[in-house]
Write a protein that holds these residues in place. Structure first.
Motif, PDB file in Angstrom:
ATOM      1  N   PRO A  49       0.800  -1.233   0.000  1.00 26.14           N
ATOM      2  CA  PRO A  49       0.000   0.000   0.000  1.00 26.14           C
ATOM      3  C   PRO A  49       0.828   1.276   0.000  1.00 26.14           C
ATOM      4  CG  PRO A  49       0.023  -0.965   2.186  1.00 26.14           C
ATOM      5  CD  PRO A  49       0.717  -1.952   1.288  1.00 26.14           C
ATOM      6  N   ALA A  50       2.099   1.183   0.388  1.00 20.29           N
ATOM      7  CA  ALA A  50       2.921   2.393   0.477  1.00 20.29           C
ATOM      8  C   ALA A  50       3.153   2.990  -0.905  1.00 20.29           C
ATOM      9  CB  ALA A  50       4.256   2.059   1.127  1.00 20.29           C
ATOM     10  N   LYS A  51       3.506   4.264  -0.919  1.00 22.58           N
ATOM     11  CA  LYS A  51       3.909   4.921  -2.160  1.00 22.58           C
ATOM     12  C   LYS A  51       5.304   4.417  -2.521  1.00 22.58           C
ATOM     13  CE  LYS A  51       1.248   8.912  -0.637  1.00 22.58           C
ATOM     14  NZ  LYS A  51       0.914   8.303   0.679  1.00 22.58           N
ATOM     15  N   VAL A  52       5.484   4.012  -3.753  1.00 25.24           N
ATOM     16  CA  VAL A  52       6.718   3.345  -4.180  1.00 25.24           C
ATOM     17  C   VAL A  52       7.626   4.343  -4.897  1.00 25.24           C
ATOM     18  CG1 VAL A  52       7.719   1.516  -5.588  1.00 25.24           C
ATOM     19  CG2 VAL A  52       5.572   1.121  -4.358  1.00 25.24           C
ATOM     20  N   ILE A  53       8.832   4.489  -4.355  1.00 23.91           N
ATOM     21  CA  ILE A  53       9.869   5.317  -4.971  1.00 23.91           C
ATOM     22  C   ILE A  53      10.877   4.375  -5.622  1.00 23.91           C
ATOM     23  CG2 ILE A  53      11.659   7.042  -4.551  1.00 23.91           C
ATOM     24  CD1 ILE A  53      10.064   7.659  -1.894  1.00 23.91           C
ATOM     25  N   VAL A  54      11.162   4.576  -6.876  1.00 22.44           N
ATOM     26  CA  VAL A  54      12.105   3.716  -7.594  1.00 22.44           C
ATOM     27  C   VAL A  54      13.386   4.500  -7.838  1.00 22.44           C
ATOM     28  CG1 VAL A  54      12.538   2.395  -9.686  1.00 22.44           C
ATOM     29  CG2 VAL A  54      10.249   2.415  -8.680  1.00 22.44           C
ATOM     30  N   ASP A  55      14.501   3.935  -7.369  1.00 23.14           N
ATOM     31  CA  ASP A  55      15.809   4.568  -7.549  1.00 23.14           C
ATOM     32  C   ASP A  55      16.422   4.062  -8.857  1.00 23.14           C
ATOM     33  OD1 ASP A  55      18.221   5.793  -7.347  1.00 23.14           O
ATOM     34  OD2 ASP A  55      18.919   4.698  -5.589  1.00 23.14           O
ATOM     35  N   LEU A  56      16.513   4.925  -9.843  1.00 26.22           N
ATOM     36  CA  LEU A  56      17.054   4.580 -11.157  1.00 26.22           C
ATOM     37  C   LEU A  56      18.488   5.074 -11.314  1.00 26.22           C
ATOM     38  CD1 LEU A  56      13.898   5.533 -13.267  1.00 26.22           C
ATOM     39  CD2 LEU A  56      14.591   3.253 -12.528  1.00 26.22           C
ATOM     40  N   TYR A  57      19.160   5.262 -10.181  1.00 24.22           N
ATOM     41  CA  TYR A  57      20.528   5.775 -10.184  1.00 24.22           C
ATOM     42  C   TYR A  57      21.468   4.878 -10.998  1.00 24.22           C
ATOM     43  CZ  TYR A  57      25.172   6.665  -8.163  1.00 24.22           C
ATOM     44  OH  TYR A  57      26.495   6.922  -7.974  1.00 24.22           O
TER      45      TYR A  57
ATOM     46  N   GLY B 137       6.444   2.381 -10.099  1.00 22.72           N
ATOM     47  CA  GLY B 137       6.807   3.539  -9.284  1.00 22.72           C
ATOM     48  C   GLY B 137       5.750   4.628  -9.233  1.00 22.72           C
ATOM     49  N   ASP B 138       5.620   5.254  -8.062  1.00 19.91           N
ATOM     50  CA  ASP B 138       4.850   6.485  -7.926  1.00 19.91           C
ATOM     51  C   ASP B 138       5.756   7.702  -8.110  1.00 19.91           C
ATOM     52  OD1 ASP B 138       2.091   5.622  -7.066  1.00 19.91           O
ATOM     53  OD2 ASP B 138       3.286   4.589  -5.560  1.00 19.91           O
ATOM     54  N   PHE B 139       7.048   7.525  -7.818  1.00 21.02           N
ATOM     55  CA  PHE B 139       8.026   8.601  -7.956  1.00 21.02           C
ATOM     56  C   PHE B 139       9.359   7.955  -8.273  1.00 21.02           C
ATOM     57  CE2 PHE B 139      10.969  11.779  -5.868  1.00 21.02           C
ATOM     58  CZ  PHE B 139      10.733  12.801  -6.784  1.00 21.02           C
ATOM     59  N   PHE B 140      10.131   8.589  -9.146  1.00 27.43           N
ATOM     60  CA  PHE B 140      11.413   8.034  -9.573  1.00 27.43           C
ATOM     61  C   PHE B 140      12.519   9.045  -9.295  1.00 27.43           C
ATOM     62  CE2 PHE B 140       8.063   6.206 -12.089  1.00 27.43           C
ATOM     63  CZ  PHE B 140       8.387   4.855 -12.174  1.00 27.43           C
ATOM     64  N   ILE B 141      13.683   8.530  -8.902  1.00 24.69           N
ATOM     65  CA  ILE B 141      14.847   9.384  -8.740  1.00 24.69           C
ATOM     66  C   ILE B 141      15.975   8.817  -9.587  1.00 24.69           C
ATOM     67  CG2 ILE B 141      14.206  10.217  -6.455  1.00 24.69           C
ATOM     68  CD1 ILE B 141      16.144   8.217  -5.245  1.00 24.69           C
ATOM     69  N   CYS B 142      16.825   9.707 -10.087  1.00 32.23           N
ATOM     70  CA  CYS B 142      17.951   9.275 -10.908  1.00 32.23           C
ATOM     71  C   CYS B 142      19.161  10.128 -10.567  1.00 32.23           C
ATOM     72  CB  CYS B 142      17.606   9.376 -12.391  1.00 32.23           C
ATOM     73  SG  CYS B 142      17.140  11.037 -12.913  1.00 32.23           S
ATOM     74  N   GLY B 143      20.314   9.845 -11.226  1.00 36.25           N
ATOM     75  CA  GLY B 143      21.574  10.415 -10.782  1.00 36.25           C
ATOM     76  C   GLY B 143      21.875  11.816 -11.248  1.00 36.25           C
ATOM     77  N   ASN B 144      21.370  12.215 -12.421  1.00 32.80           N
ATOM     78  CA  ASN B 144      21.681  13.535 -12.950  1.00 32.80           C
ATOM     79  C   ASN B 144      20.716  13.850 -14.081  1.00 32.80           C
ATOM     80  OD1 ASN B 144      22.914  12.399 -15.490  1.00 32.80           O
ATOM     81  ND2 ASN B 144      24.373  11.577 -13.992  1.00 32.80           N
ATOM     82  N   GLU B 145      20.797  15.063 -14.602  1.00 38.32           N
ATOM     83  CA  GLU B 145      19.858  15.486 -15.634  1.00 38.32           C
ATOM     84  C   GLU B 145      20.035  14.677 -16.922  1.00 38.32           C
ATOM     85  OE1 GLU B 145      17.343  17.461 -15.609  1.00 38.32           O
ATOM     86  OE2 GLU B 145      17.552  18.244 -13.578  1.00 38.32           O
TER      87      GLU B 145
ATOM     88  N   ASP C 121       1.581  17.584 -13.275  1.00 38.47           N
ATOM     89  CA  ASP C 121       2.764  18.461 -13.299  1.00 38.47           C
ATOM     90  C   ASP C 121       3.335  18.459 -14.710  1.00 38.47           C
ATOM     91  OD1 ASP C 121       5.116  19.852 -12.945  1.00 38.47           O
ATOM     92  OD2 ASP C 121       6.170  18.184 -12.007  1.00 38.47           O
ATOM     93  N   PRO C 122       3.135  19.531 -15.480  1.00 37.62           N
ATOM     94  CA  PRO C 122       3.615  19.552 -16.872  1.00 37.62           C
ATOM     95  C   PRO C 122       5.115  19.335 -17.001  1.00 37.62           C
ATOM     96  CG  PRO C 122       2.049  21.340 -16.493  1.00 37.62           C
ATOM     97  CD  PRO C 122       2.346  20.730 -15.146  1.00 37.62           C
ATOM     98  N   GLY C 123       5.894  19.671 -15.953  1.00 43.18           N
ATOM     99  CA  GLY C 123       7.336  19.418 -16.000  1.00 43.18           C
ATOM    100  C   GLY C 123       7.713  18.015 -15.599  1.00 43.18           C
ATOM    101  N   LEU C 124       6.748  17.239 -15.114  1.00 42.57           N
ATOM    102  CA  LEU C 124       6.904  15.850 -14.691  1.00 42.57           C
ATOM    103  C   LEU C 124       7.910  15.677 -13.549  1.00 42.57           C
ATOM    104  CD1 LEU C 124       6.689  13.874 -18.050  1.00 42.57           C
ATOM    105  CD2 LEU C 124       4.900  14.252 -16.364  1.00 42.57           C
ATOM    106  N   ARG C 125       8.210  16.767 -12.818  1.00 47.39           N
ATOM    107  CA  ARG C 125       9.077  16.630 -11.648  1.00 47.39           C
ATOM    108  C   ARG C 125       8.349  15.899 -10.519  1.00 47.39           C
ATOM    109  NH1 ARG C 125      14.640  17.671 -12.269  1.00 47.39           N
ATOM    110  NH2 ARG C 125      14.829  19.181 -13.958  1.00 47.39           N
ATOM    111  N   ASN C 126       7.026  15.872 -10.562  1.00 45.64           N
ATOM    112  CA  ASN C 126       6.279  15.064  -9.594  1.00 45.64           C
ATOM    113  C   ASN C 126       6.415  13.583  -9.875  1.00 45.64           C
ATOM    114  OD1 ASN C 126       5.431  17.346  -8.326  1.00 45.64           O
ATOM    115  ND2 ASN C 126       3.322  17.266  -9.076  1.00 45.64           N
ATOM    116  N   LEU C 127       6.886  13.244 -11.082  1.00 44.62           N
ATOM    117  CA  LEU C 127       7.067  11.842 -11.449  1.00 44.62           C
ATOM    118  C   LEU C 127       8.527  11.417 -11.336  1.00 44.62           C
ATOM    119  CD1 LEU C 127       5.671   9.279 -12.607  1.00 44.62           C
ATOM    120  CD2 LEU C 127       6.313  10.118 -14.882  1.00 44.62           C
ATOM    121  N   ILE C 128       9.453  12.248 -11.787  1.00 40.69           N
ATOM    122  CA  ILE C 128      10.878  11.889 -11.751  1.00 40.69           C
ATOM    123  C   ILE C 128      11.709  13.129 -11.485  1.00 40.69           C
ATOM    124  CG2 ILE C 128      11.013  12.054 -14.282  1.00 40.69           C
ATOM    125  CD1 ILE C 128      13.240   9.907 -14.154  1.00 40.69           C
TER     126      ILE C 128
END
Length: 860
Positions: free
Chosen positions: A501-509, A546-554, A578-585
């Motif tokens: 049930p938790a919000k899932v953050i995926v680390d794509l580093y 994923g509900d939110f994704f993080i990565c290493g750089n632009e 969010d048109p910039g999709l920063r809410n997604l990644i």
């Protein structure tokens, strides 16, 4: 027995249970009517509402026992603009009783006994309201049911009908249905039947069909859509009208706040549920066939064929159990359908001329409808349902607020699941997750889950271990979290993560698909392709969950945006959010701590090969196959000739995780160092250092170096060791091509060299060693603002403090995006060949046994 919640928890808690599950059980028992919460205020609003007139039409069949309660609850409504019309379709005349008890009721007694749909149509002819409410006599209405249904229909101009929330009268905490639906297999089904009503369906908007046990219809829509089809003797008449309305472009809506208690076929619990009798069987069989032929186009033959198969199987089942009348009921239904098919087809032809909705869109809504939770005609409430269905809904915030889950702790809970070791000795992923956890701990309750025991103690975070091959050990840690951060192969090894049930953050580093292109190069091309397909499949799974994704750089972000686009995650729902999709990644790369690295000699003047006046060149991380230590070693003799005091320290000949085999590049580097005569003289190989000693070595070193070929992994990588060099203010020698080489060049903190250029490497090292280390310090001053961990984790911190599920999460849950493919056996065989090649028979046997243990631990 008057116990408080803490007293109950103290009494029943054990190592095998979880307080969240117990709290969920208490809340579910309260809703089921088996426990009572005390001292809760009733916030109901009983003020009267006057609006457009409703004609309430009730078809009765000797229903006096039910009508008294039903009519009483109608009189108690806070909506007062209505008339009541009772159409008596039975042999008993209740007019005298009604005249005395409810004189305002209009009573229509039918001399003949037509079908239910005919009786409804007669009631409509007697009505004068702008809305029609069809109501079963075995119902009781909550005081605001009429007002809530009218509110929904008035808010939606395209609405033909509204369905109230039917609850089971004898188990009033459970749902009878919020409308219903018809599928290509089995009989029509009430939506949500048997589910405990925790408010989890209160956000429903459109529904496939309304149930005429409690349905509000616009008189204008009724006139346009037409009356009920009187060819249905009983059953499917409400579904046929509803789907017909939708074919004509209308929509049907739910009114979950309009609660109506329904006796569900008019039986009492101690009488047992009415079983299918032969007449009922004939009516149901005929009803769904008539429904299909009249309404469907491209799906017609699919429905008719599936009904034929099901009825054939039922016939043989009844035949073998000697239920001859049921067999006859099935046959009668099909014979009547065959006789009426020409007439039905003519109705179908006329309807098709007005139809504007395709079959696909007609049935699209119901793909997300929940399965029924009934057992022998009664709703279920089991421990398994509480743990695996109701608790996740509660923790997701998809239910009504439950007092059992009130908490004084305001900080959100984040679980970071590391796939790598976190201990005294660890590689980049482990260091990243440890530092990330510490940087977030001031604002969040952070738990760091590690696939092994650890000797570290970090006061600000909770360090817990899990067994990599036992999903239950990790599942227990996940159950009470608001956010969960995953990466790499975790989703493949622990498939339960799909349903947490938790919000899932995926680390794509770590772009492991690109790493593996190099990692498996020694395998046959067939094996490489199979293993590559596995990596791609796993990457796609991560993109979907994923509900939110993080990565290493632009630069990485651009790469991952392509992956997310290909997996349907760049879609209108997320764009509108969010048109910039920063809410997604967003970018959460690598940082360094707020404090300076520890300064303590551990090699210079201590190791006999490293005199006190040595200048140390540090290869500060693993010697992986996709890196290039060989060019450095070939350049080294020229460096030593210019600077005899220089010493090259190469870390990471083996990974600190013993399950990861030695890379071929580490072996080749040591061979080459021996060939040039510098191994264990001016070149020292060290397996790994502890976390604290790593800081000391960084402070002690004079130059940091990392070299790599220019391939696809290089472009999208971010080298942890380079950020470590920046923390220690070490001038850096690096091959061009990755993002960190751009940082080195732009900030003038070292030298960037072409790949495989031995002369450029030796020249760069000679130049840097010719200047004092301190001469470079001022160039690093501007980096602190952007590379401190407290700054690097800002996007992740912000998401955990205010973020929500991805805007398209419901779409994925309904199967529109989110589906988990199974791993083909050929992938496992290719993986076995690779393990055999790299680790030998013993390694293969060990890993096979661990895989068997993992499979046995998975739930069946």
């Amino acid at each position: 027995a008057g116990k408080t919640q803490p007293e109950i928890l103290a009494a029943v808690s054990s190592p095998e249970t979880n307080n969240q599950v117990i709290n969920a059980a208490m809340g579910c028992l309260v809703q089921a009517g088996l426990l009572e919460r005390l001292n809760l205020d009733d916030e109901s609003n009983h003020s009267e509402i006057v609006s457009k007139k409703i004609s309430i039409i009730i078809v009765s069949h000797n229903s006096r026992n039910w009508l008294e309660d039903c009519l009483s609850t109608i009189q108690e409504q806070n909506y007062v603009s209505f008339e009541v019309i009772i159409v008596e379709n039975g042999p008993v005349d209740d007019s005298a009783w009604l005249r005395d008890a409810f004189p305002e009721v209009k009573y229509v007694r039918l001399k003949e006994r037509p079908s239910f749909s005919s009786a409804i149509n007669i009631g409509v002819q007697e009505s004068s309201g702008e809305y029609l409410l069809f109501l079963n006599p075995d119902t009781r209405l909550k005081f605001n049911a009429l007002a809530e249904m009218v509110s929904v229909i008035q808010d939606h101009p395209d609405c033909a009908a509204v369905a109230g929330k039917l609850r089971l009268m004898w188990t009033p905490g459970f749902i009878n249905g919020i409308g219903n639906r018809v599928g290509s297999f089995s009989w029509g089904t009430d939506n949500g039947l048997g589910h405990l009503d925790l408010g989890q369906f209160d956000d429903w908007k459109e529904i496939p069909s309304v149930c005429f046990a409690a349905a509000l219809i616009s008189q204008k829509a009724w006139e346009h859509i037409g009356p009920l089809d009187e060819g249905f003797k009983m059953y499917y008449e409400d579904s046929e009208w509803s789907y017909r309305a939708r074919l004509l472009g209308y929509k049907l809506y739910a009114a979950p706040q309009a609660v109506v208690y329904h006796a569900f076929s008019g039986f009492l619990p101690d009488q047992g549920m009415n079983t299918f009798v032969a007449d009922k069987m004939a009516n149901v069989v005929y009803g769904r066939l008539r429904f299909s032929l009249k309404l469907l186009n491209e799906y017609l033959y699919l429905f008719l064929f599936s009904y034929l198969i099901e009825d054939g199987l039922n016939f043989f089942r009844f035949f073998l159990t000697l239920k001859w009348r049921m067999c006859l009921g099935l046959i009668r239904g099909w014979i009547k359908f065959a006789k009426d098919s020409t007439h039905i087809y003519r109705m179908r032809t006329r309807l098709r001329e007005r139809t504007i909705v395709s079959d696909r869109n007609l049935f699209l809504l119901q793909r997300s409808m929940p399965a029924t939770n009934m057992w022998h005609g009664m709703p279920e409430l089991t421990w398994d349902l509480i743990c695996n269905e109701y608790l996740p809904l509660i923790l997701q915030g998809r239910t009504n607020k439950m007092p059992e889950f009130a908490t004084n702790e305001s900080r959100p809970k984040l679980l970071i699941i590391s796939h790598d070791l976190v201990d005294e000795k660890m590689a980049g992923p482990g260091m990243r997750y440890l530092e990330m956890s510490k940087a977030l701990s001031e604002d969040l309750q952070v738990t760091l889950a590690i696939p092994s025991k650890t000797t570290l103690i970090v006061p600000s975070i909770s360090l817990v271990d899990y067994e990599p091959q036992q999903s239950q050990s990790l599942k227990d840690i996940c159950i009470d979290q608001d956010f969960i951060l995953i990466s790499s192969y975790l989703i493949d090894k622990h498939p339960f993560i799909w349903n947490i049930p938790a919000k899932v953050i995926v680390d794509l580093y770590d772009p492991f698909v690109l790493e593996n292109l190099h990692y498996y190069q020694e395998e046959s091309i067939d094996a490489q392709m199979i293993l590559h397909e596995q990596s791609v499949e796993l990457t796609n799974q991560l993109a979907k969950i994923g509900d939110f994704f993080i990565c290493g750089n632009e630069r990485q972000k651009d790469y991952w945006m392509g992956v997310l686009t290909a997996n349907g995650r760049v879609n209108p729902l997320n764009y509108l959010d969010d048109p910039g999709l920063r809410n997604l990644i967003d970018v959460v790369g690598i940082g360094y701590p707020e404090s300076e690295p520890t300064k303590k000699p551990i090699l210079r003047g201590i190791d006999p090969h490293i005199p006190k006046d040595s200048r140390i060149v540090l290869w500060g991380g693993g010697v992986w196959n996709w890196l290039d230590p060989l060019t450095l070693i070939r350049a080294w003799p020229v460096v030593v000739e210019a600077h005899p005091e220089a010493r090259l320290i190469i870390l990471g000949t083996r990974h600190p995780n013993p399950d990861i085999p030695e890379h071929e590049m580490a072996r080749e580097a040591q061979i080459l160092a021996s060939e040039i005569g510098e191994k264990d003289k001016t070149i020292l190989f060290i397996e790994w250092l502890s976390y604290n000693n790593r800081e000391s070595l960084l402070s002690e070193a004079d130059v940091g170096i990392v070299l790599h070929p220019m391939h696809i992994e290089t472009r999208y990588s971010i080298r942890t060791r380079v950020v470590d060099y920046m923390w220690a203010k070490l001038p850096i020698v690096i091959s061009e091509g990755d993002i960190t080489s751009t940082w080195v060049r732009e900030n003038r903190i070292g030298k960037v060299v072409p790949p495989f250029d031995t002369g450029a490497v030796s020249a760069a090292l000679i130049e840097i060693l010719g200047r004092p280390k301190e001469a470079w310090s001022s160039a690093f001053a501007s980096l602190d603002k952007n590379f401190r961990w407290s700054q690097v984790v800002s996007p992740l911190r912000n998401y955990c403090l205010s973020g929500s599920y991805a805007a398209d999460r419901q779409l994925r849950a309904e199967g529109g995006i989110n589906s988990k493919p199974s791993s083909p056996w050929r992938t496992k065989l290719a993986r076995a060949r690779f393990i055999m090649h790299s680790e030998g028979w013993r390694g293969l046997a060990h890993r096979t046994w661990r895989y068997v243990q993992w499979r046995l631990a998975l739930p069946s």
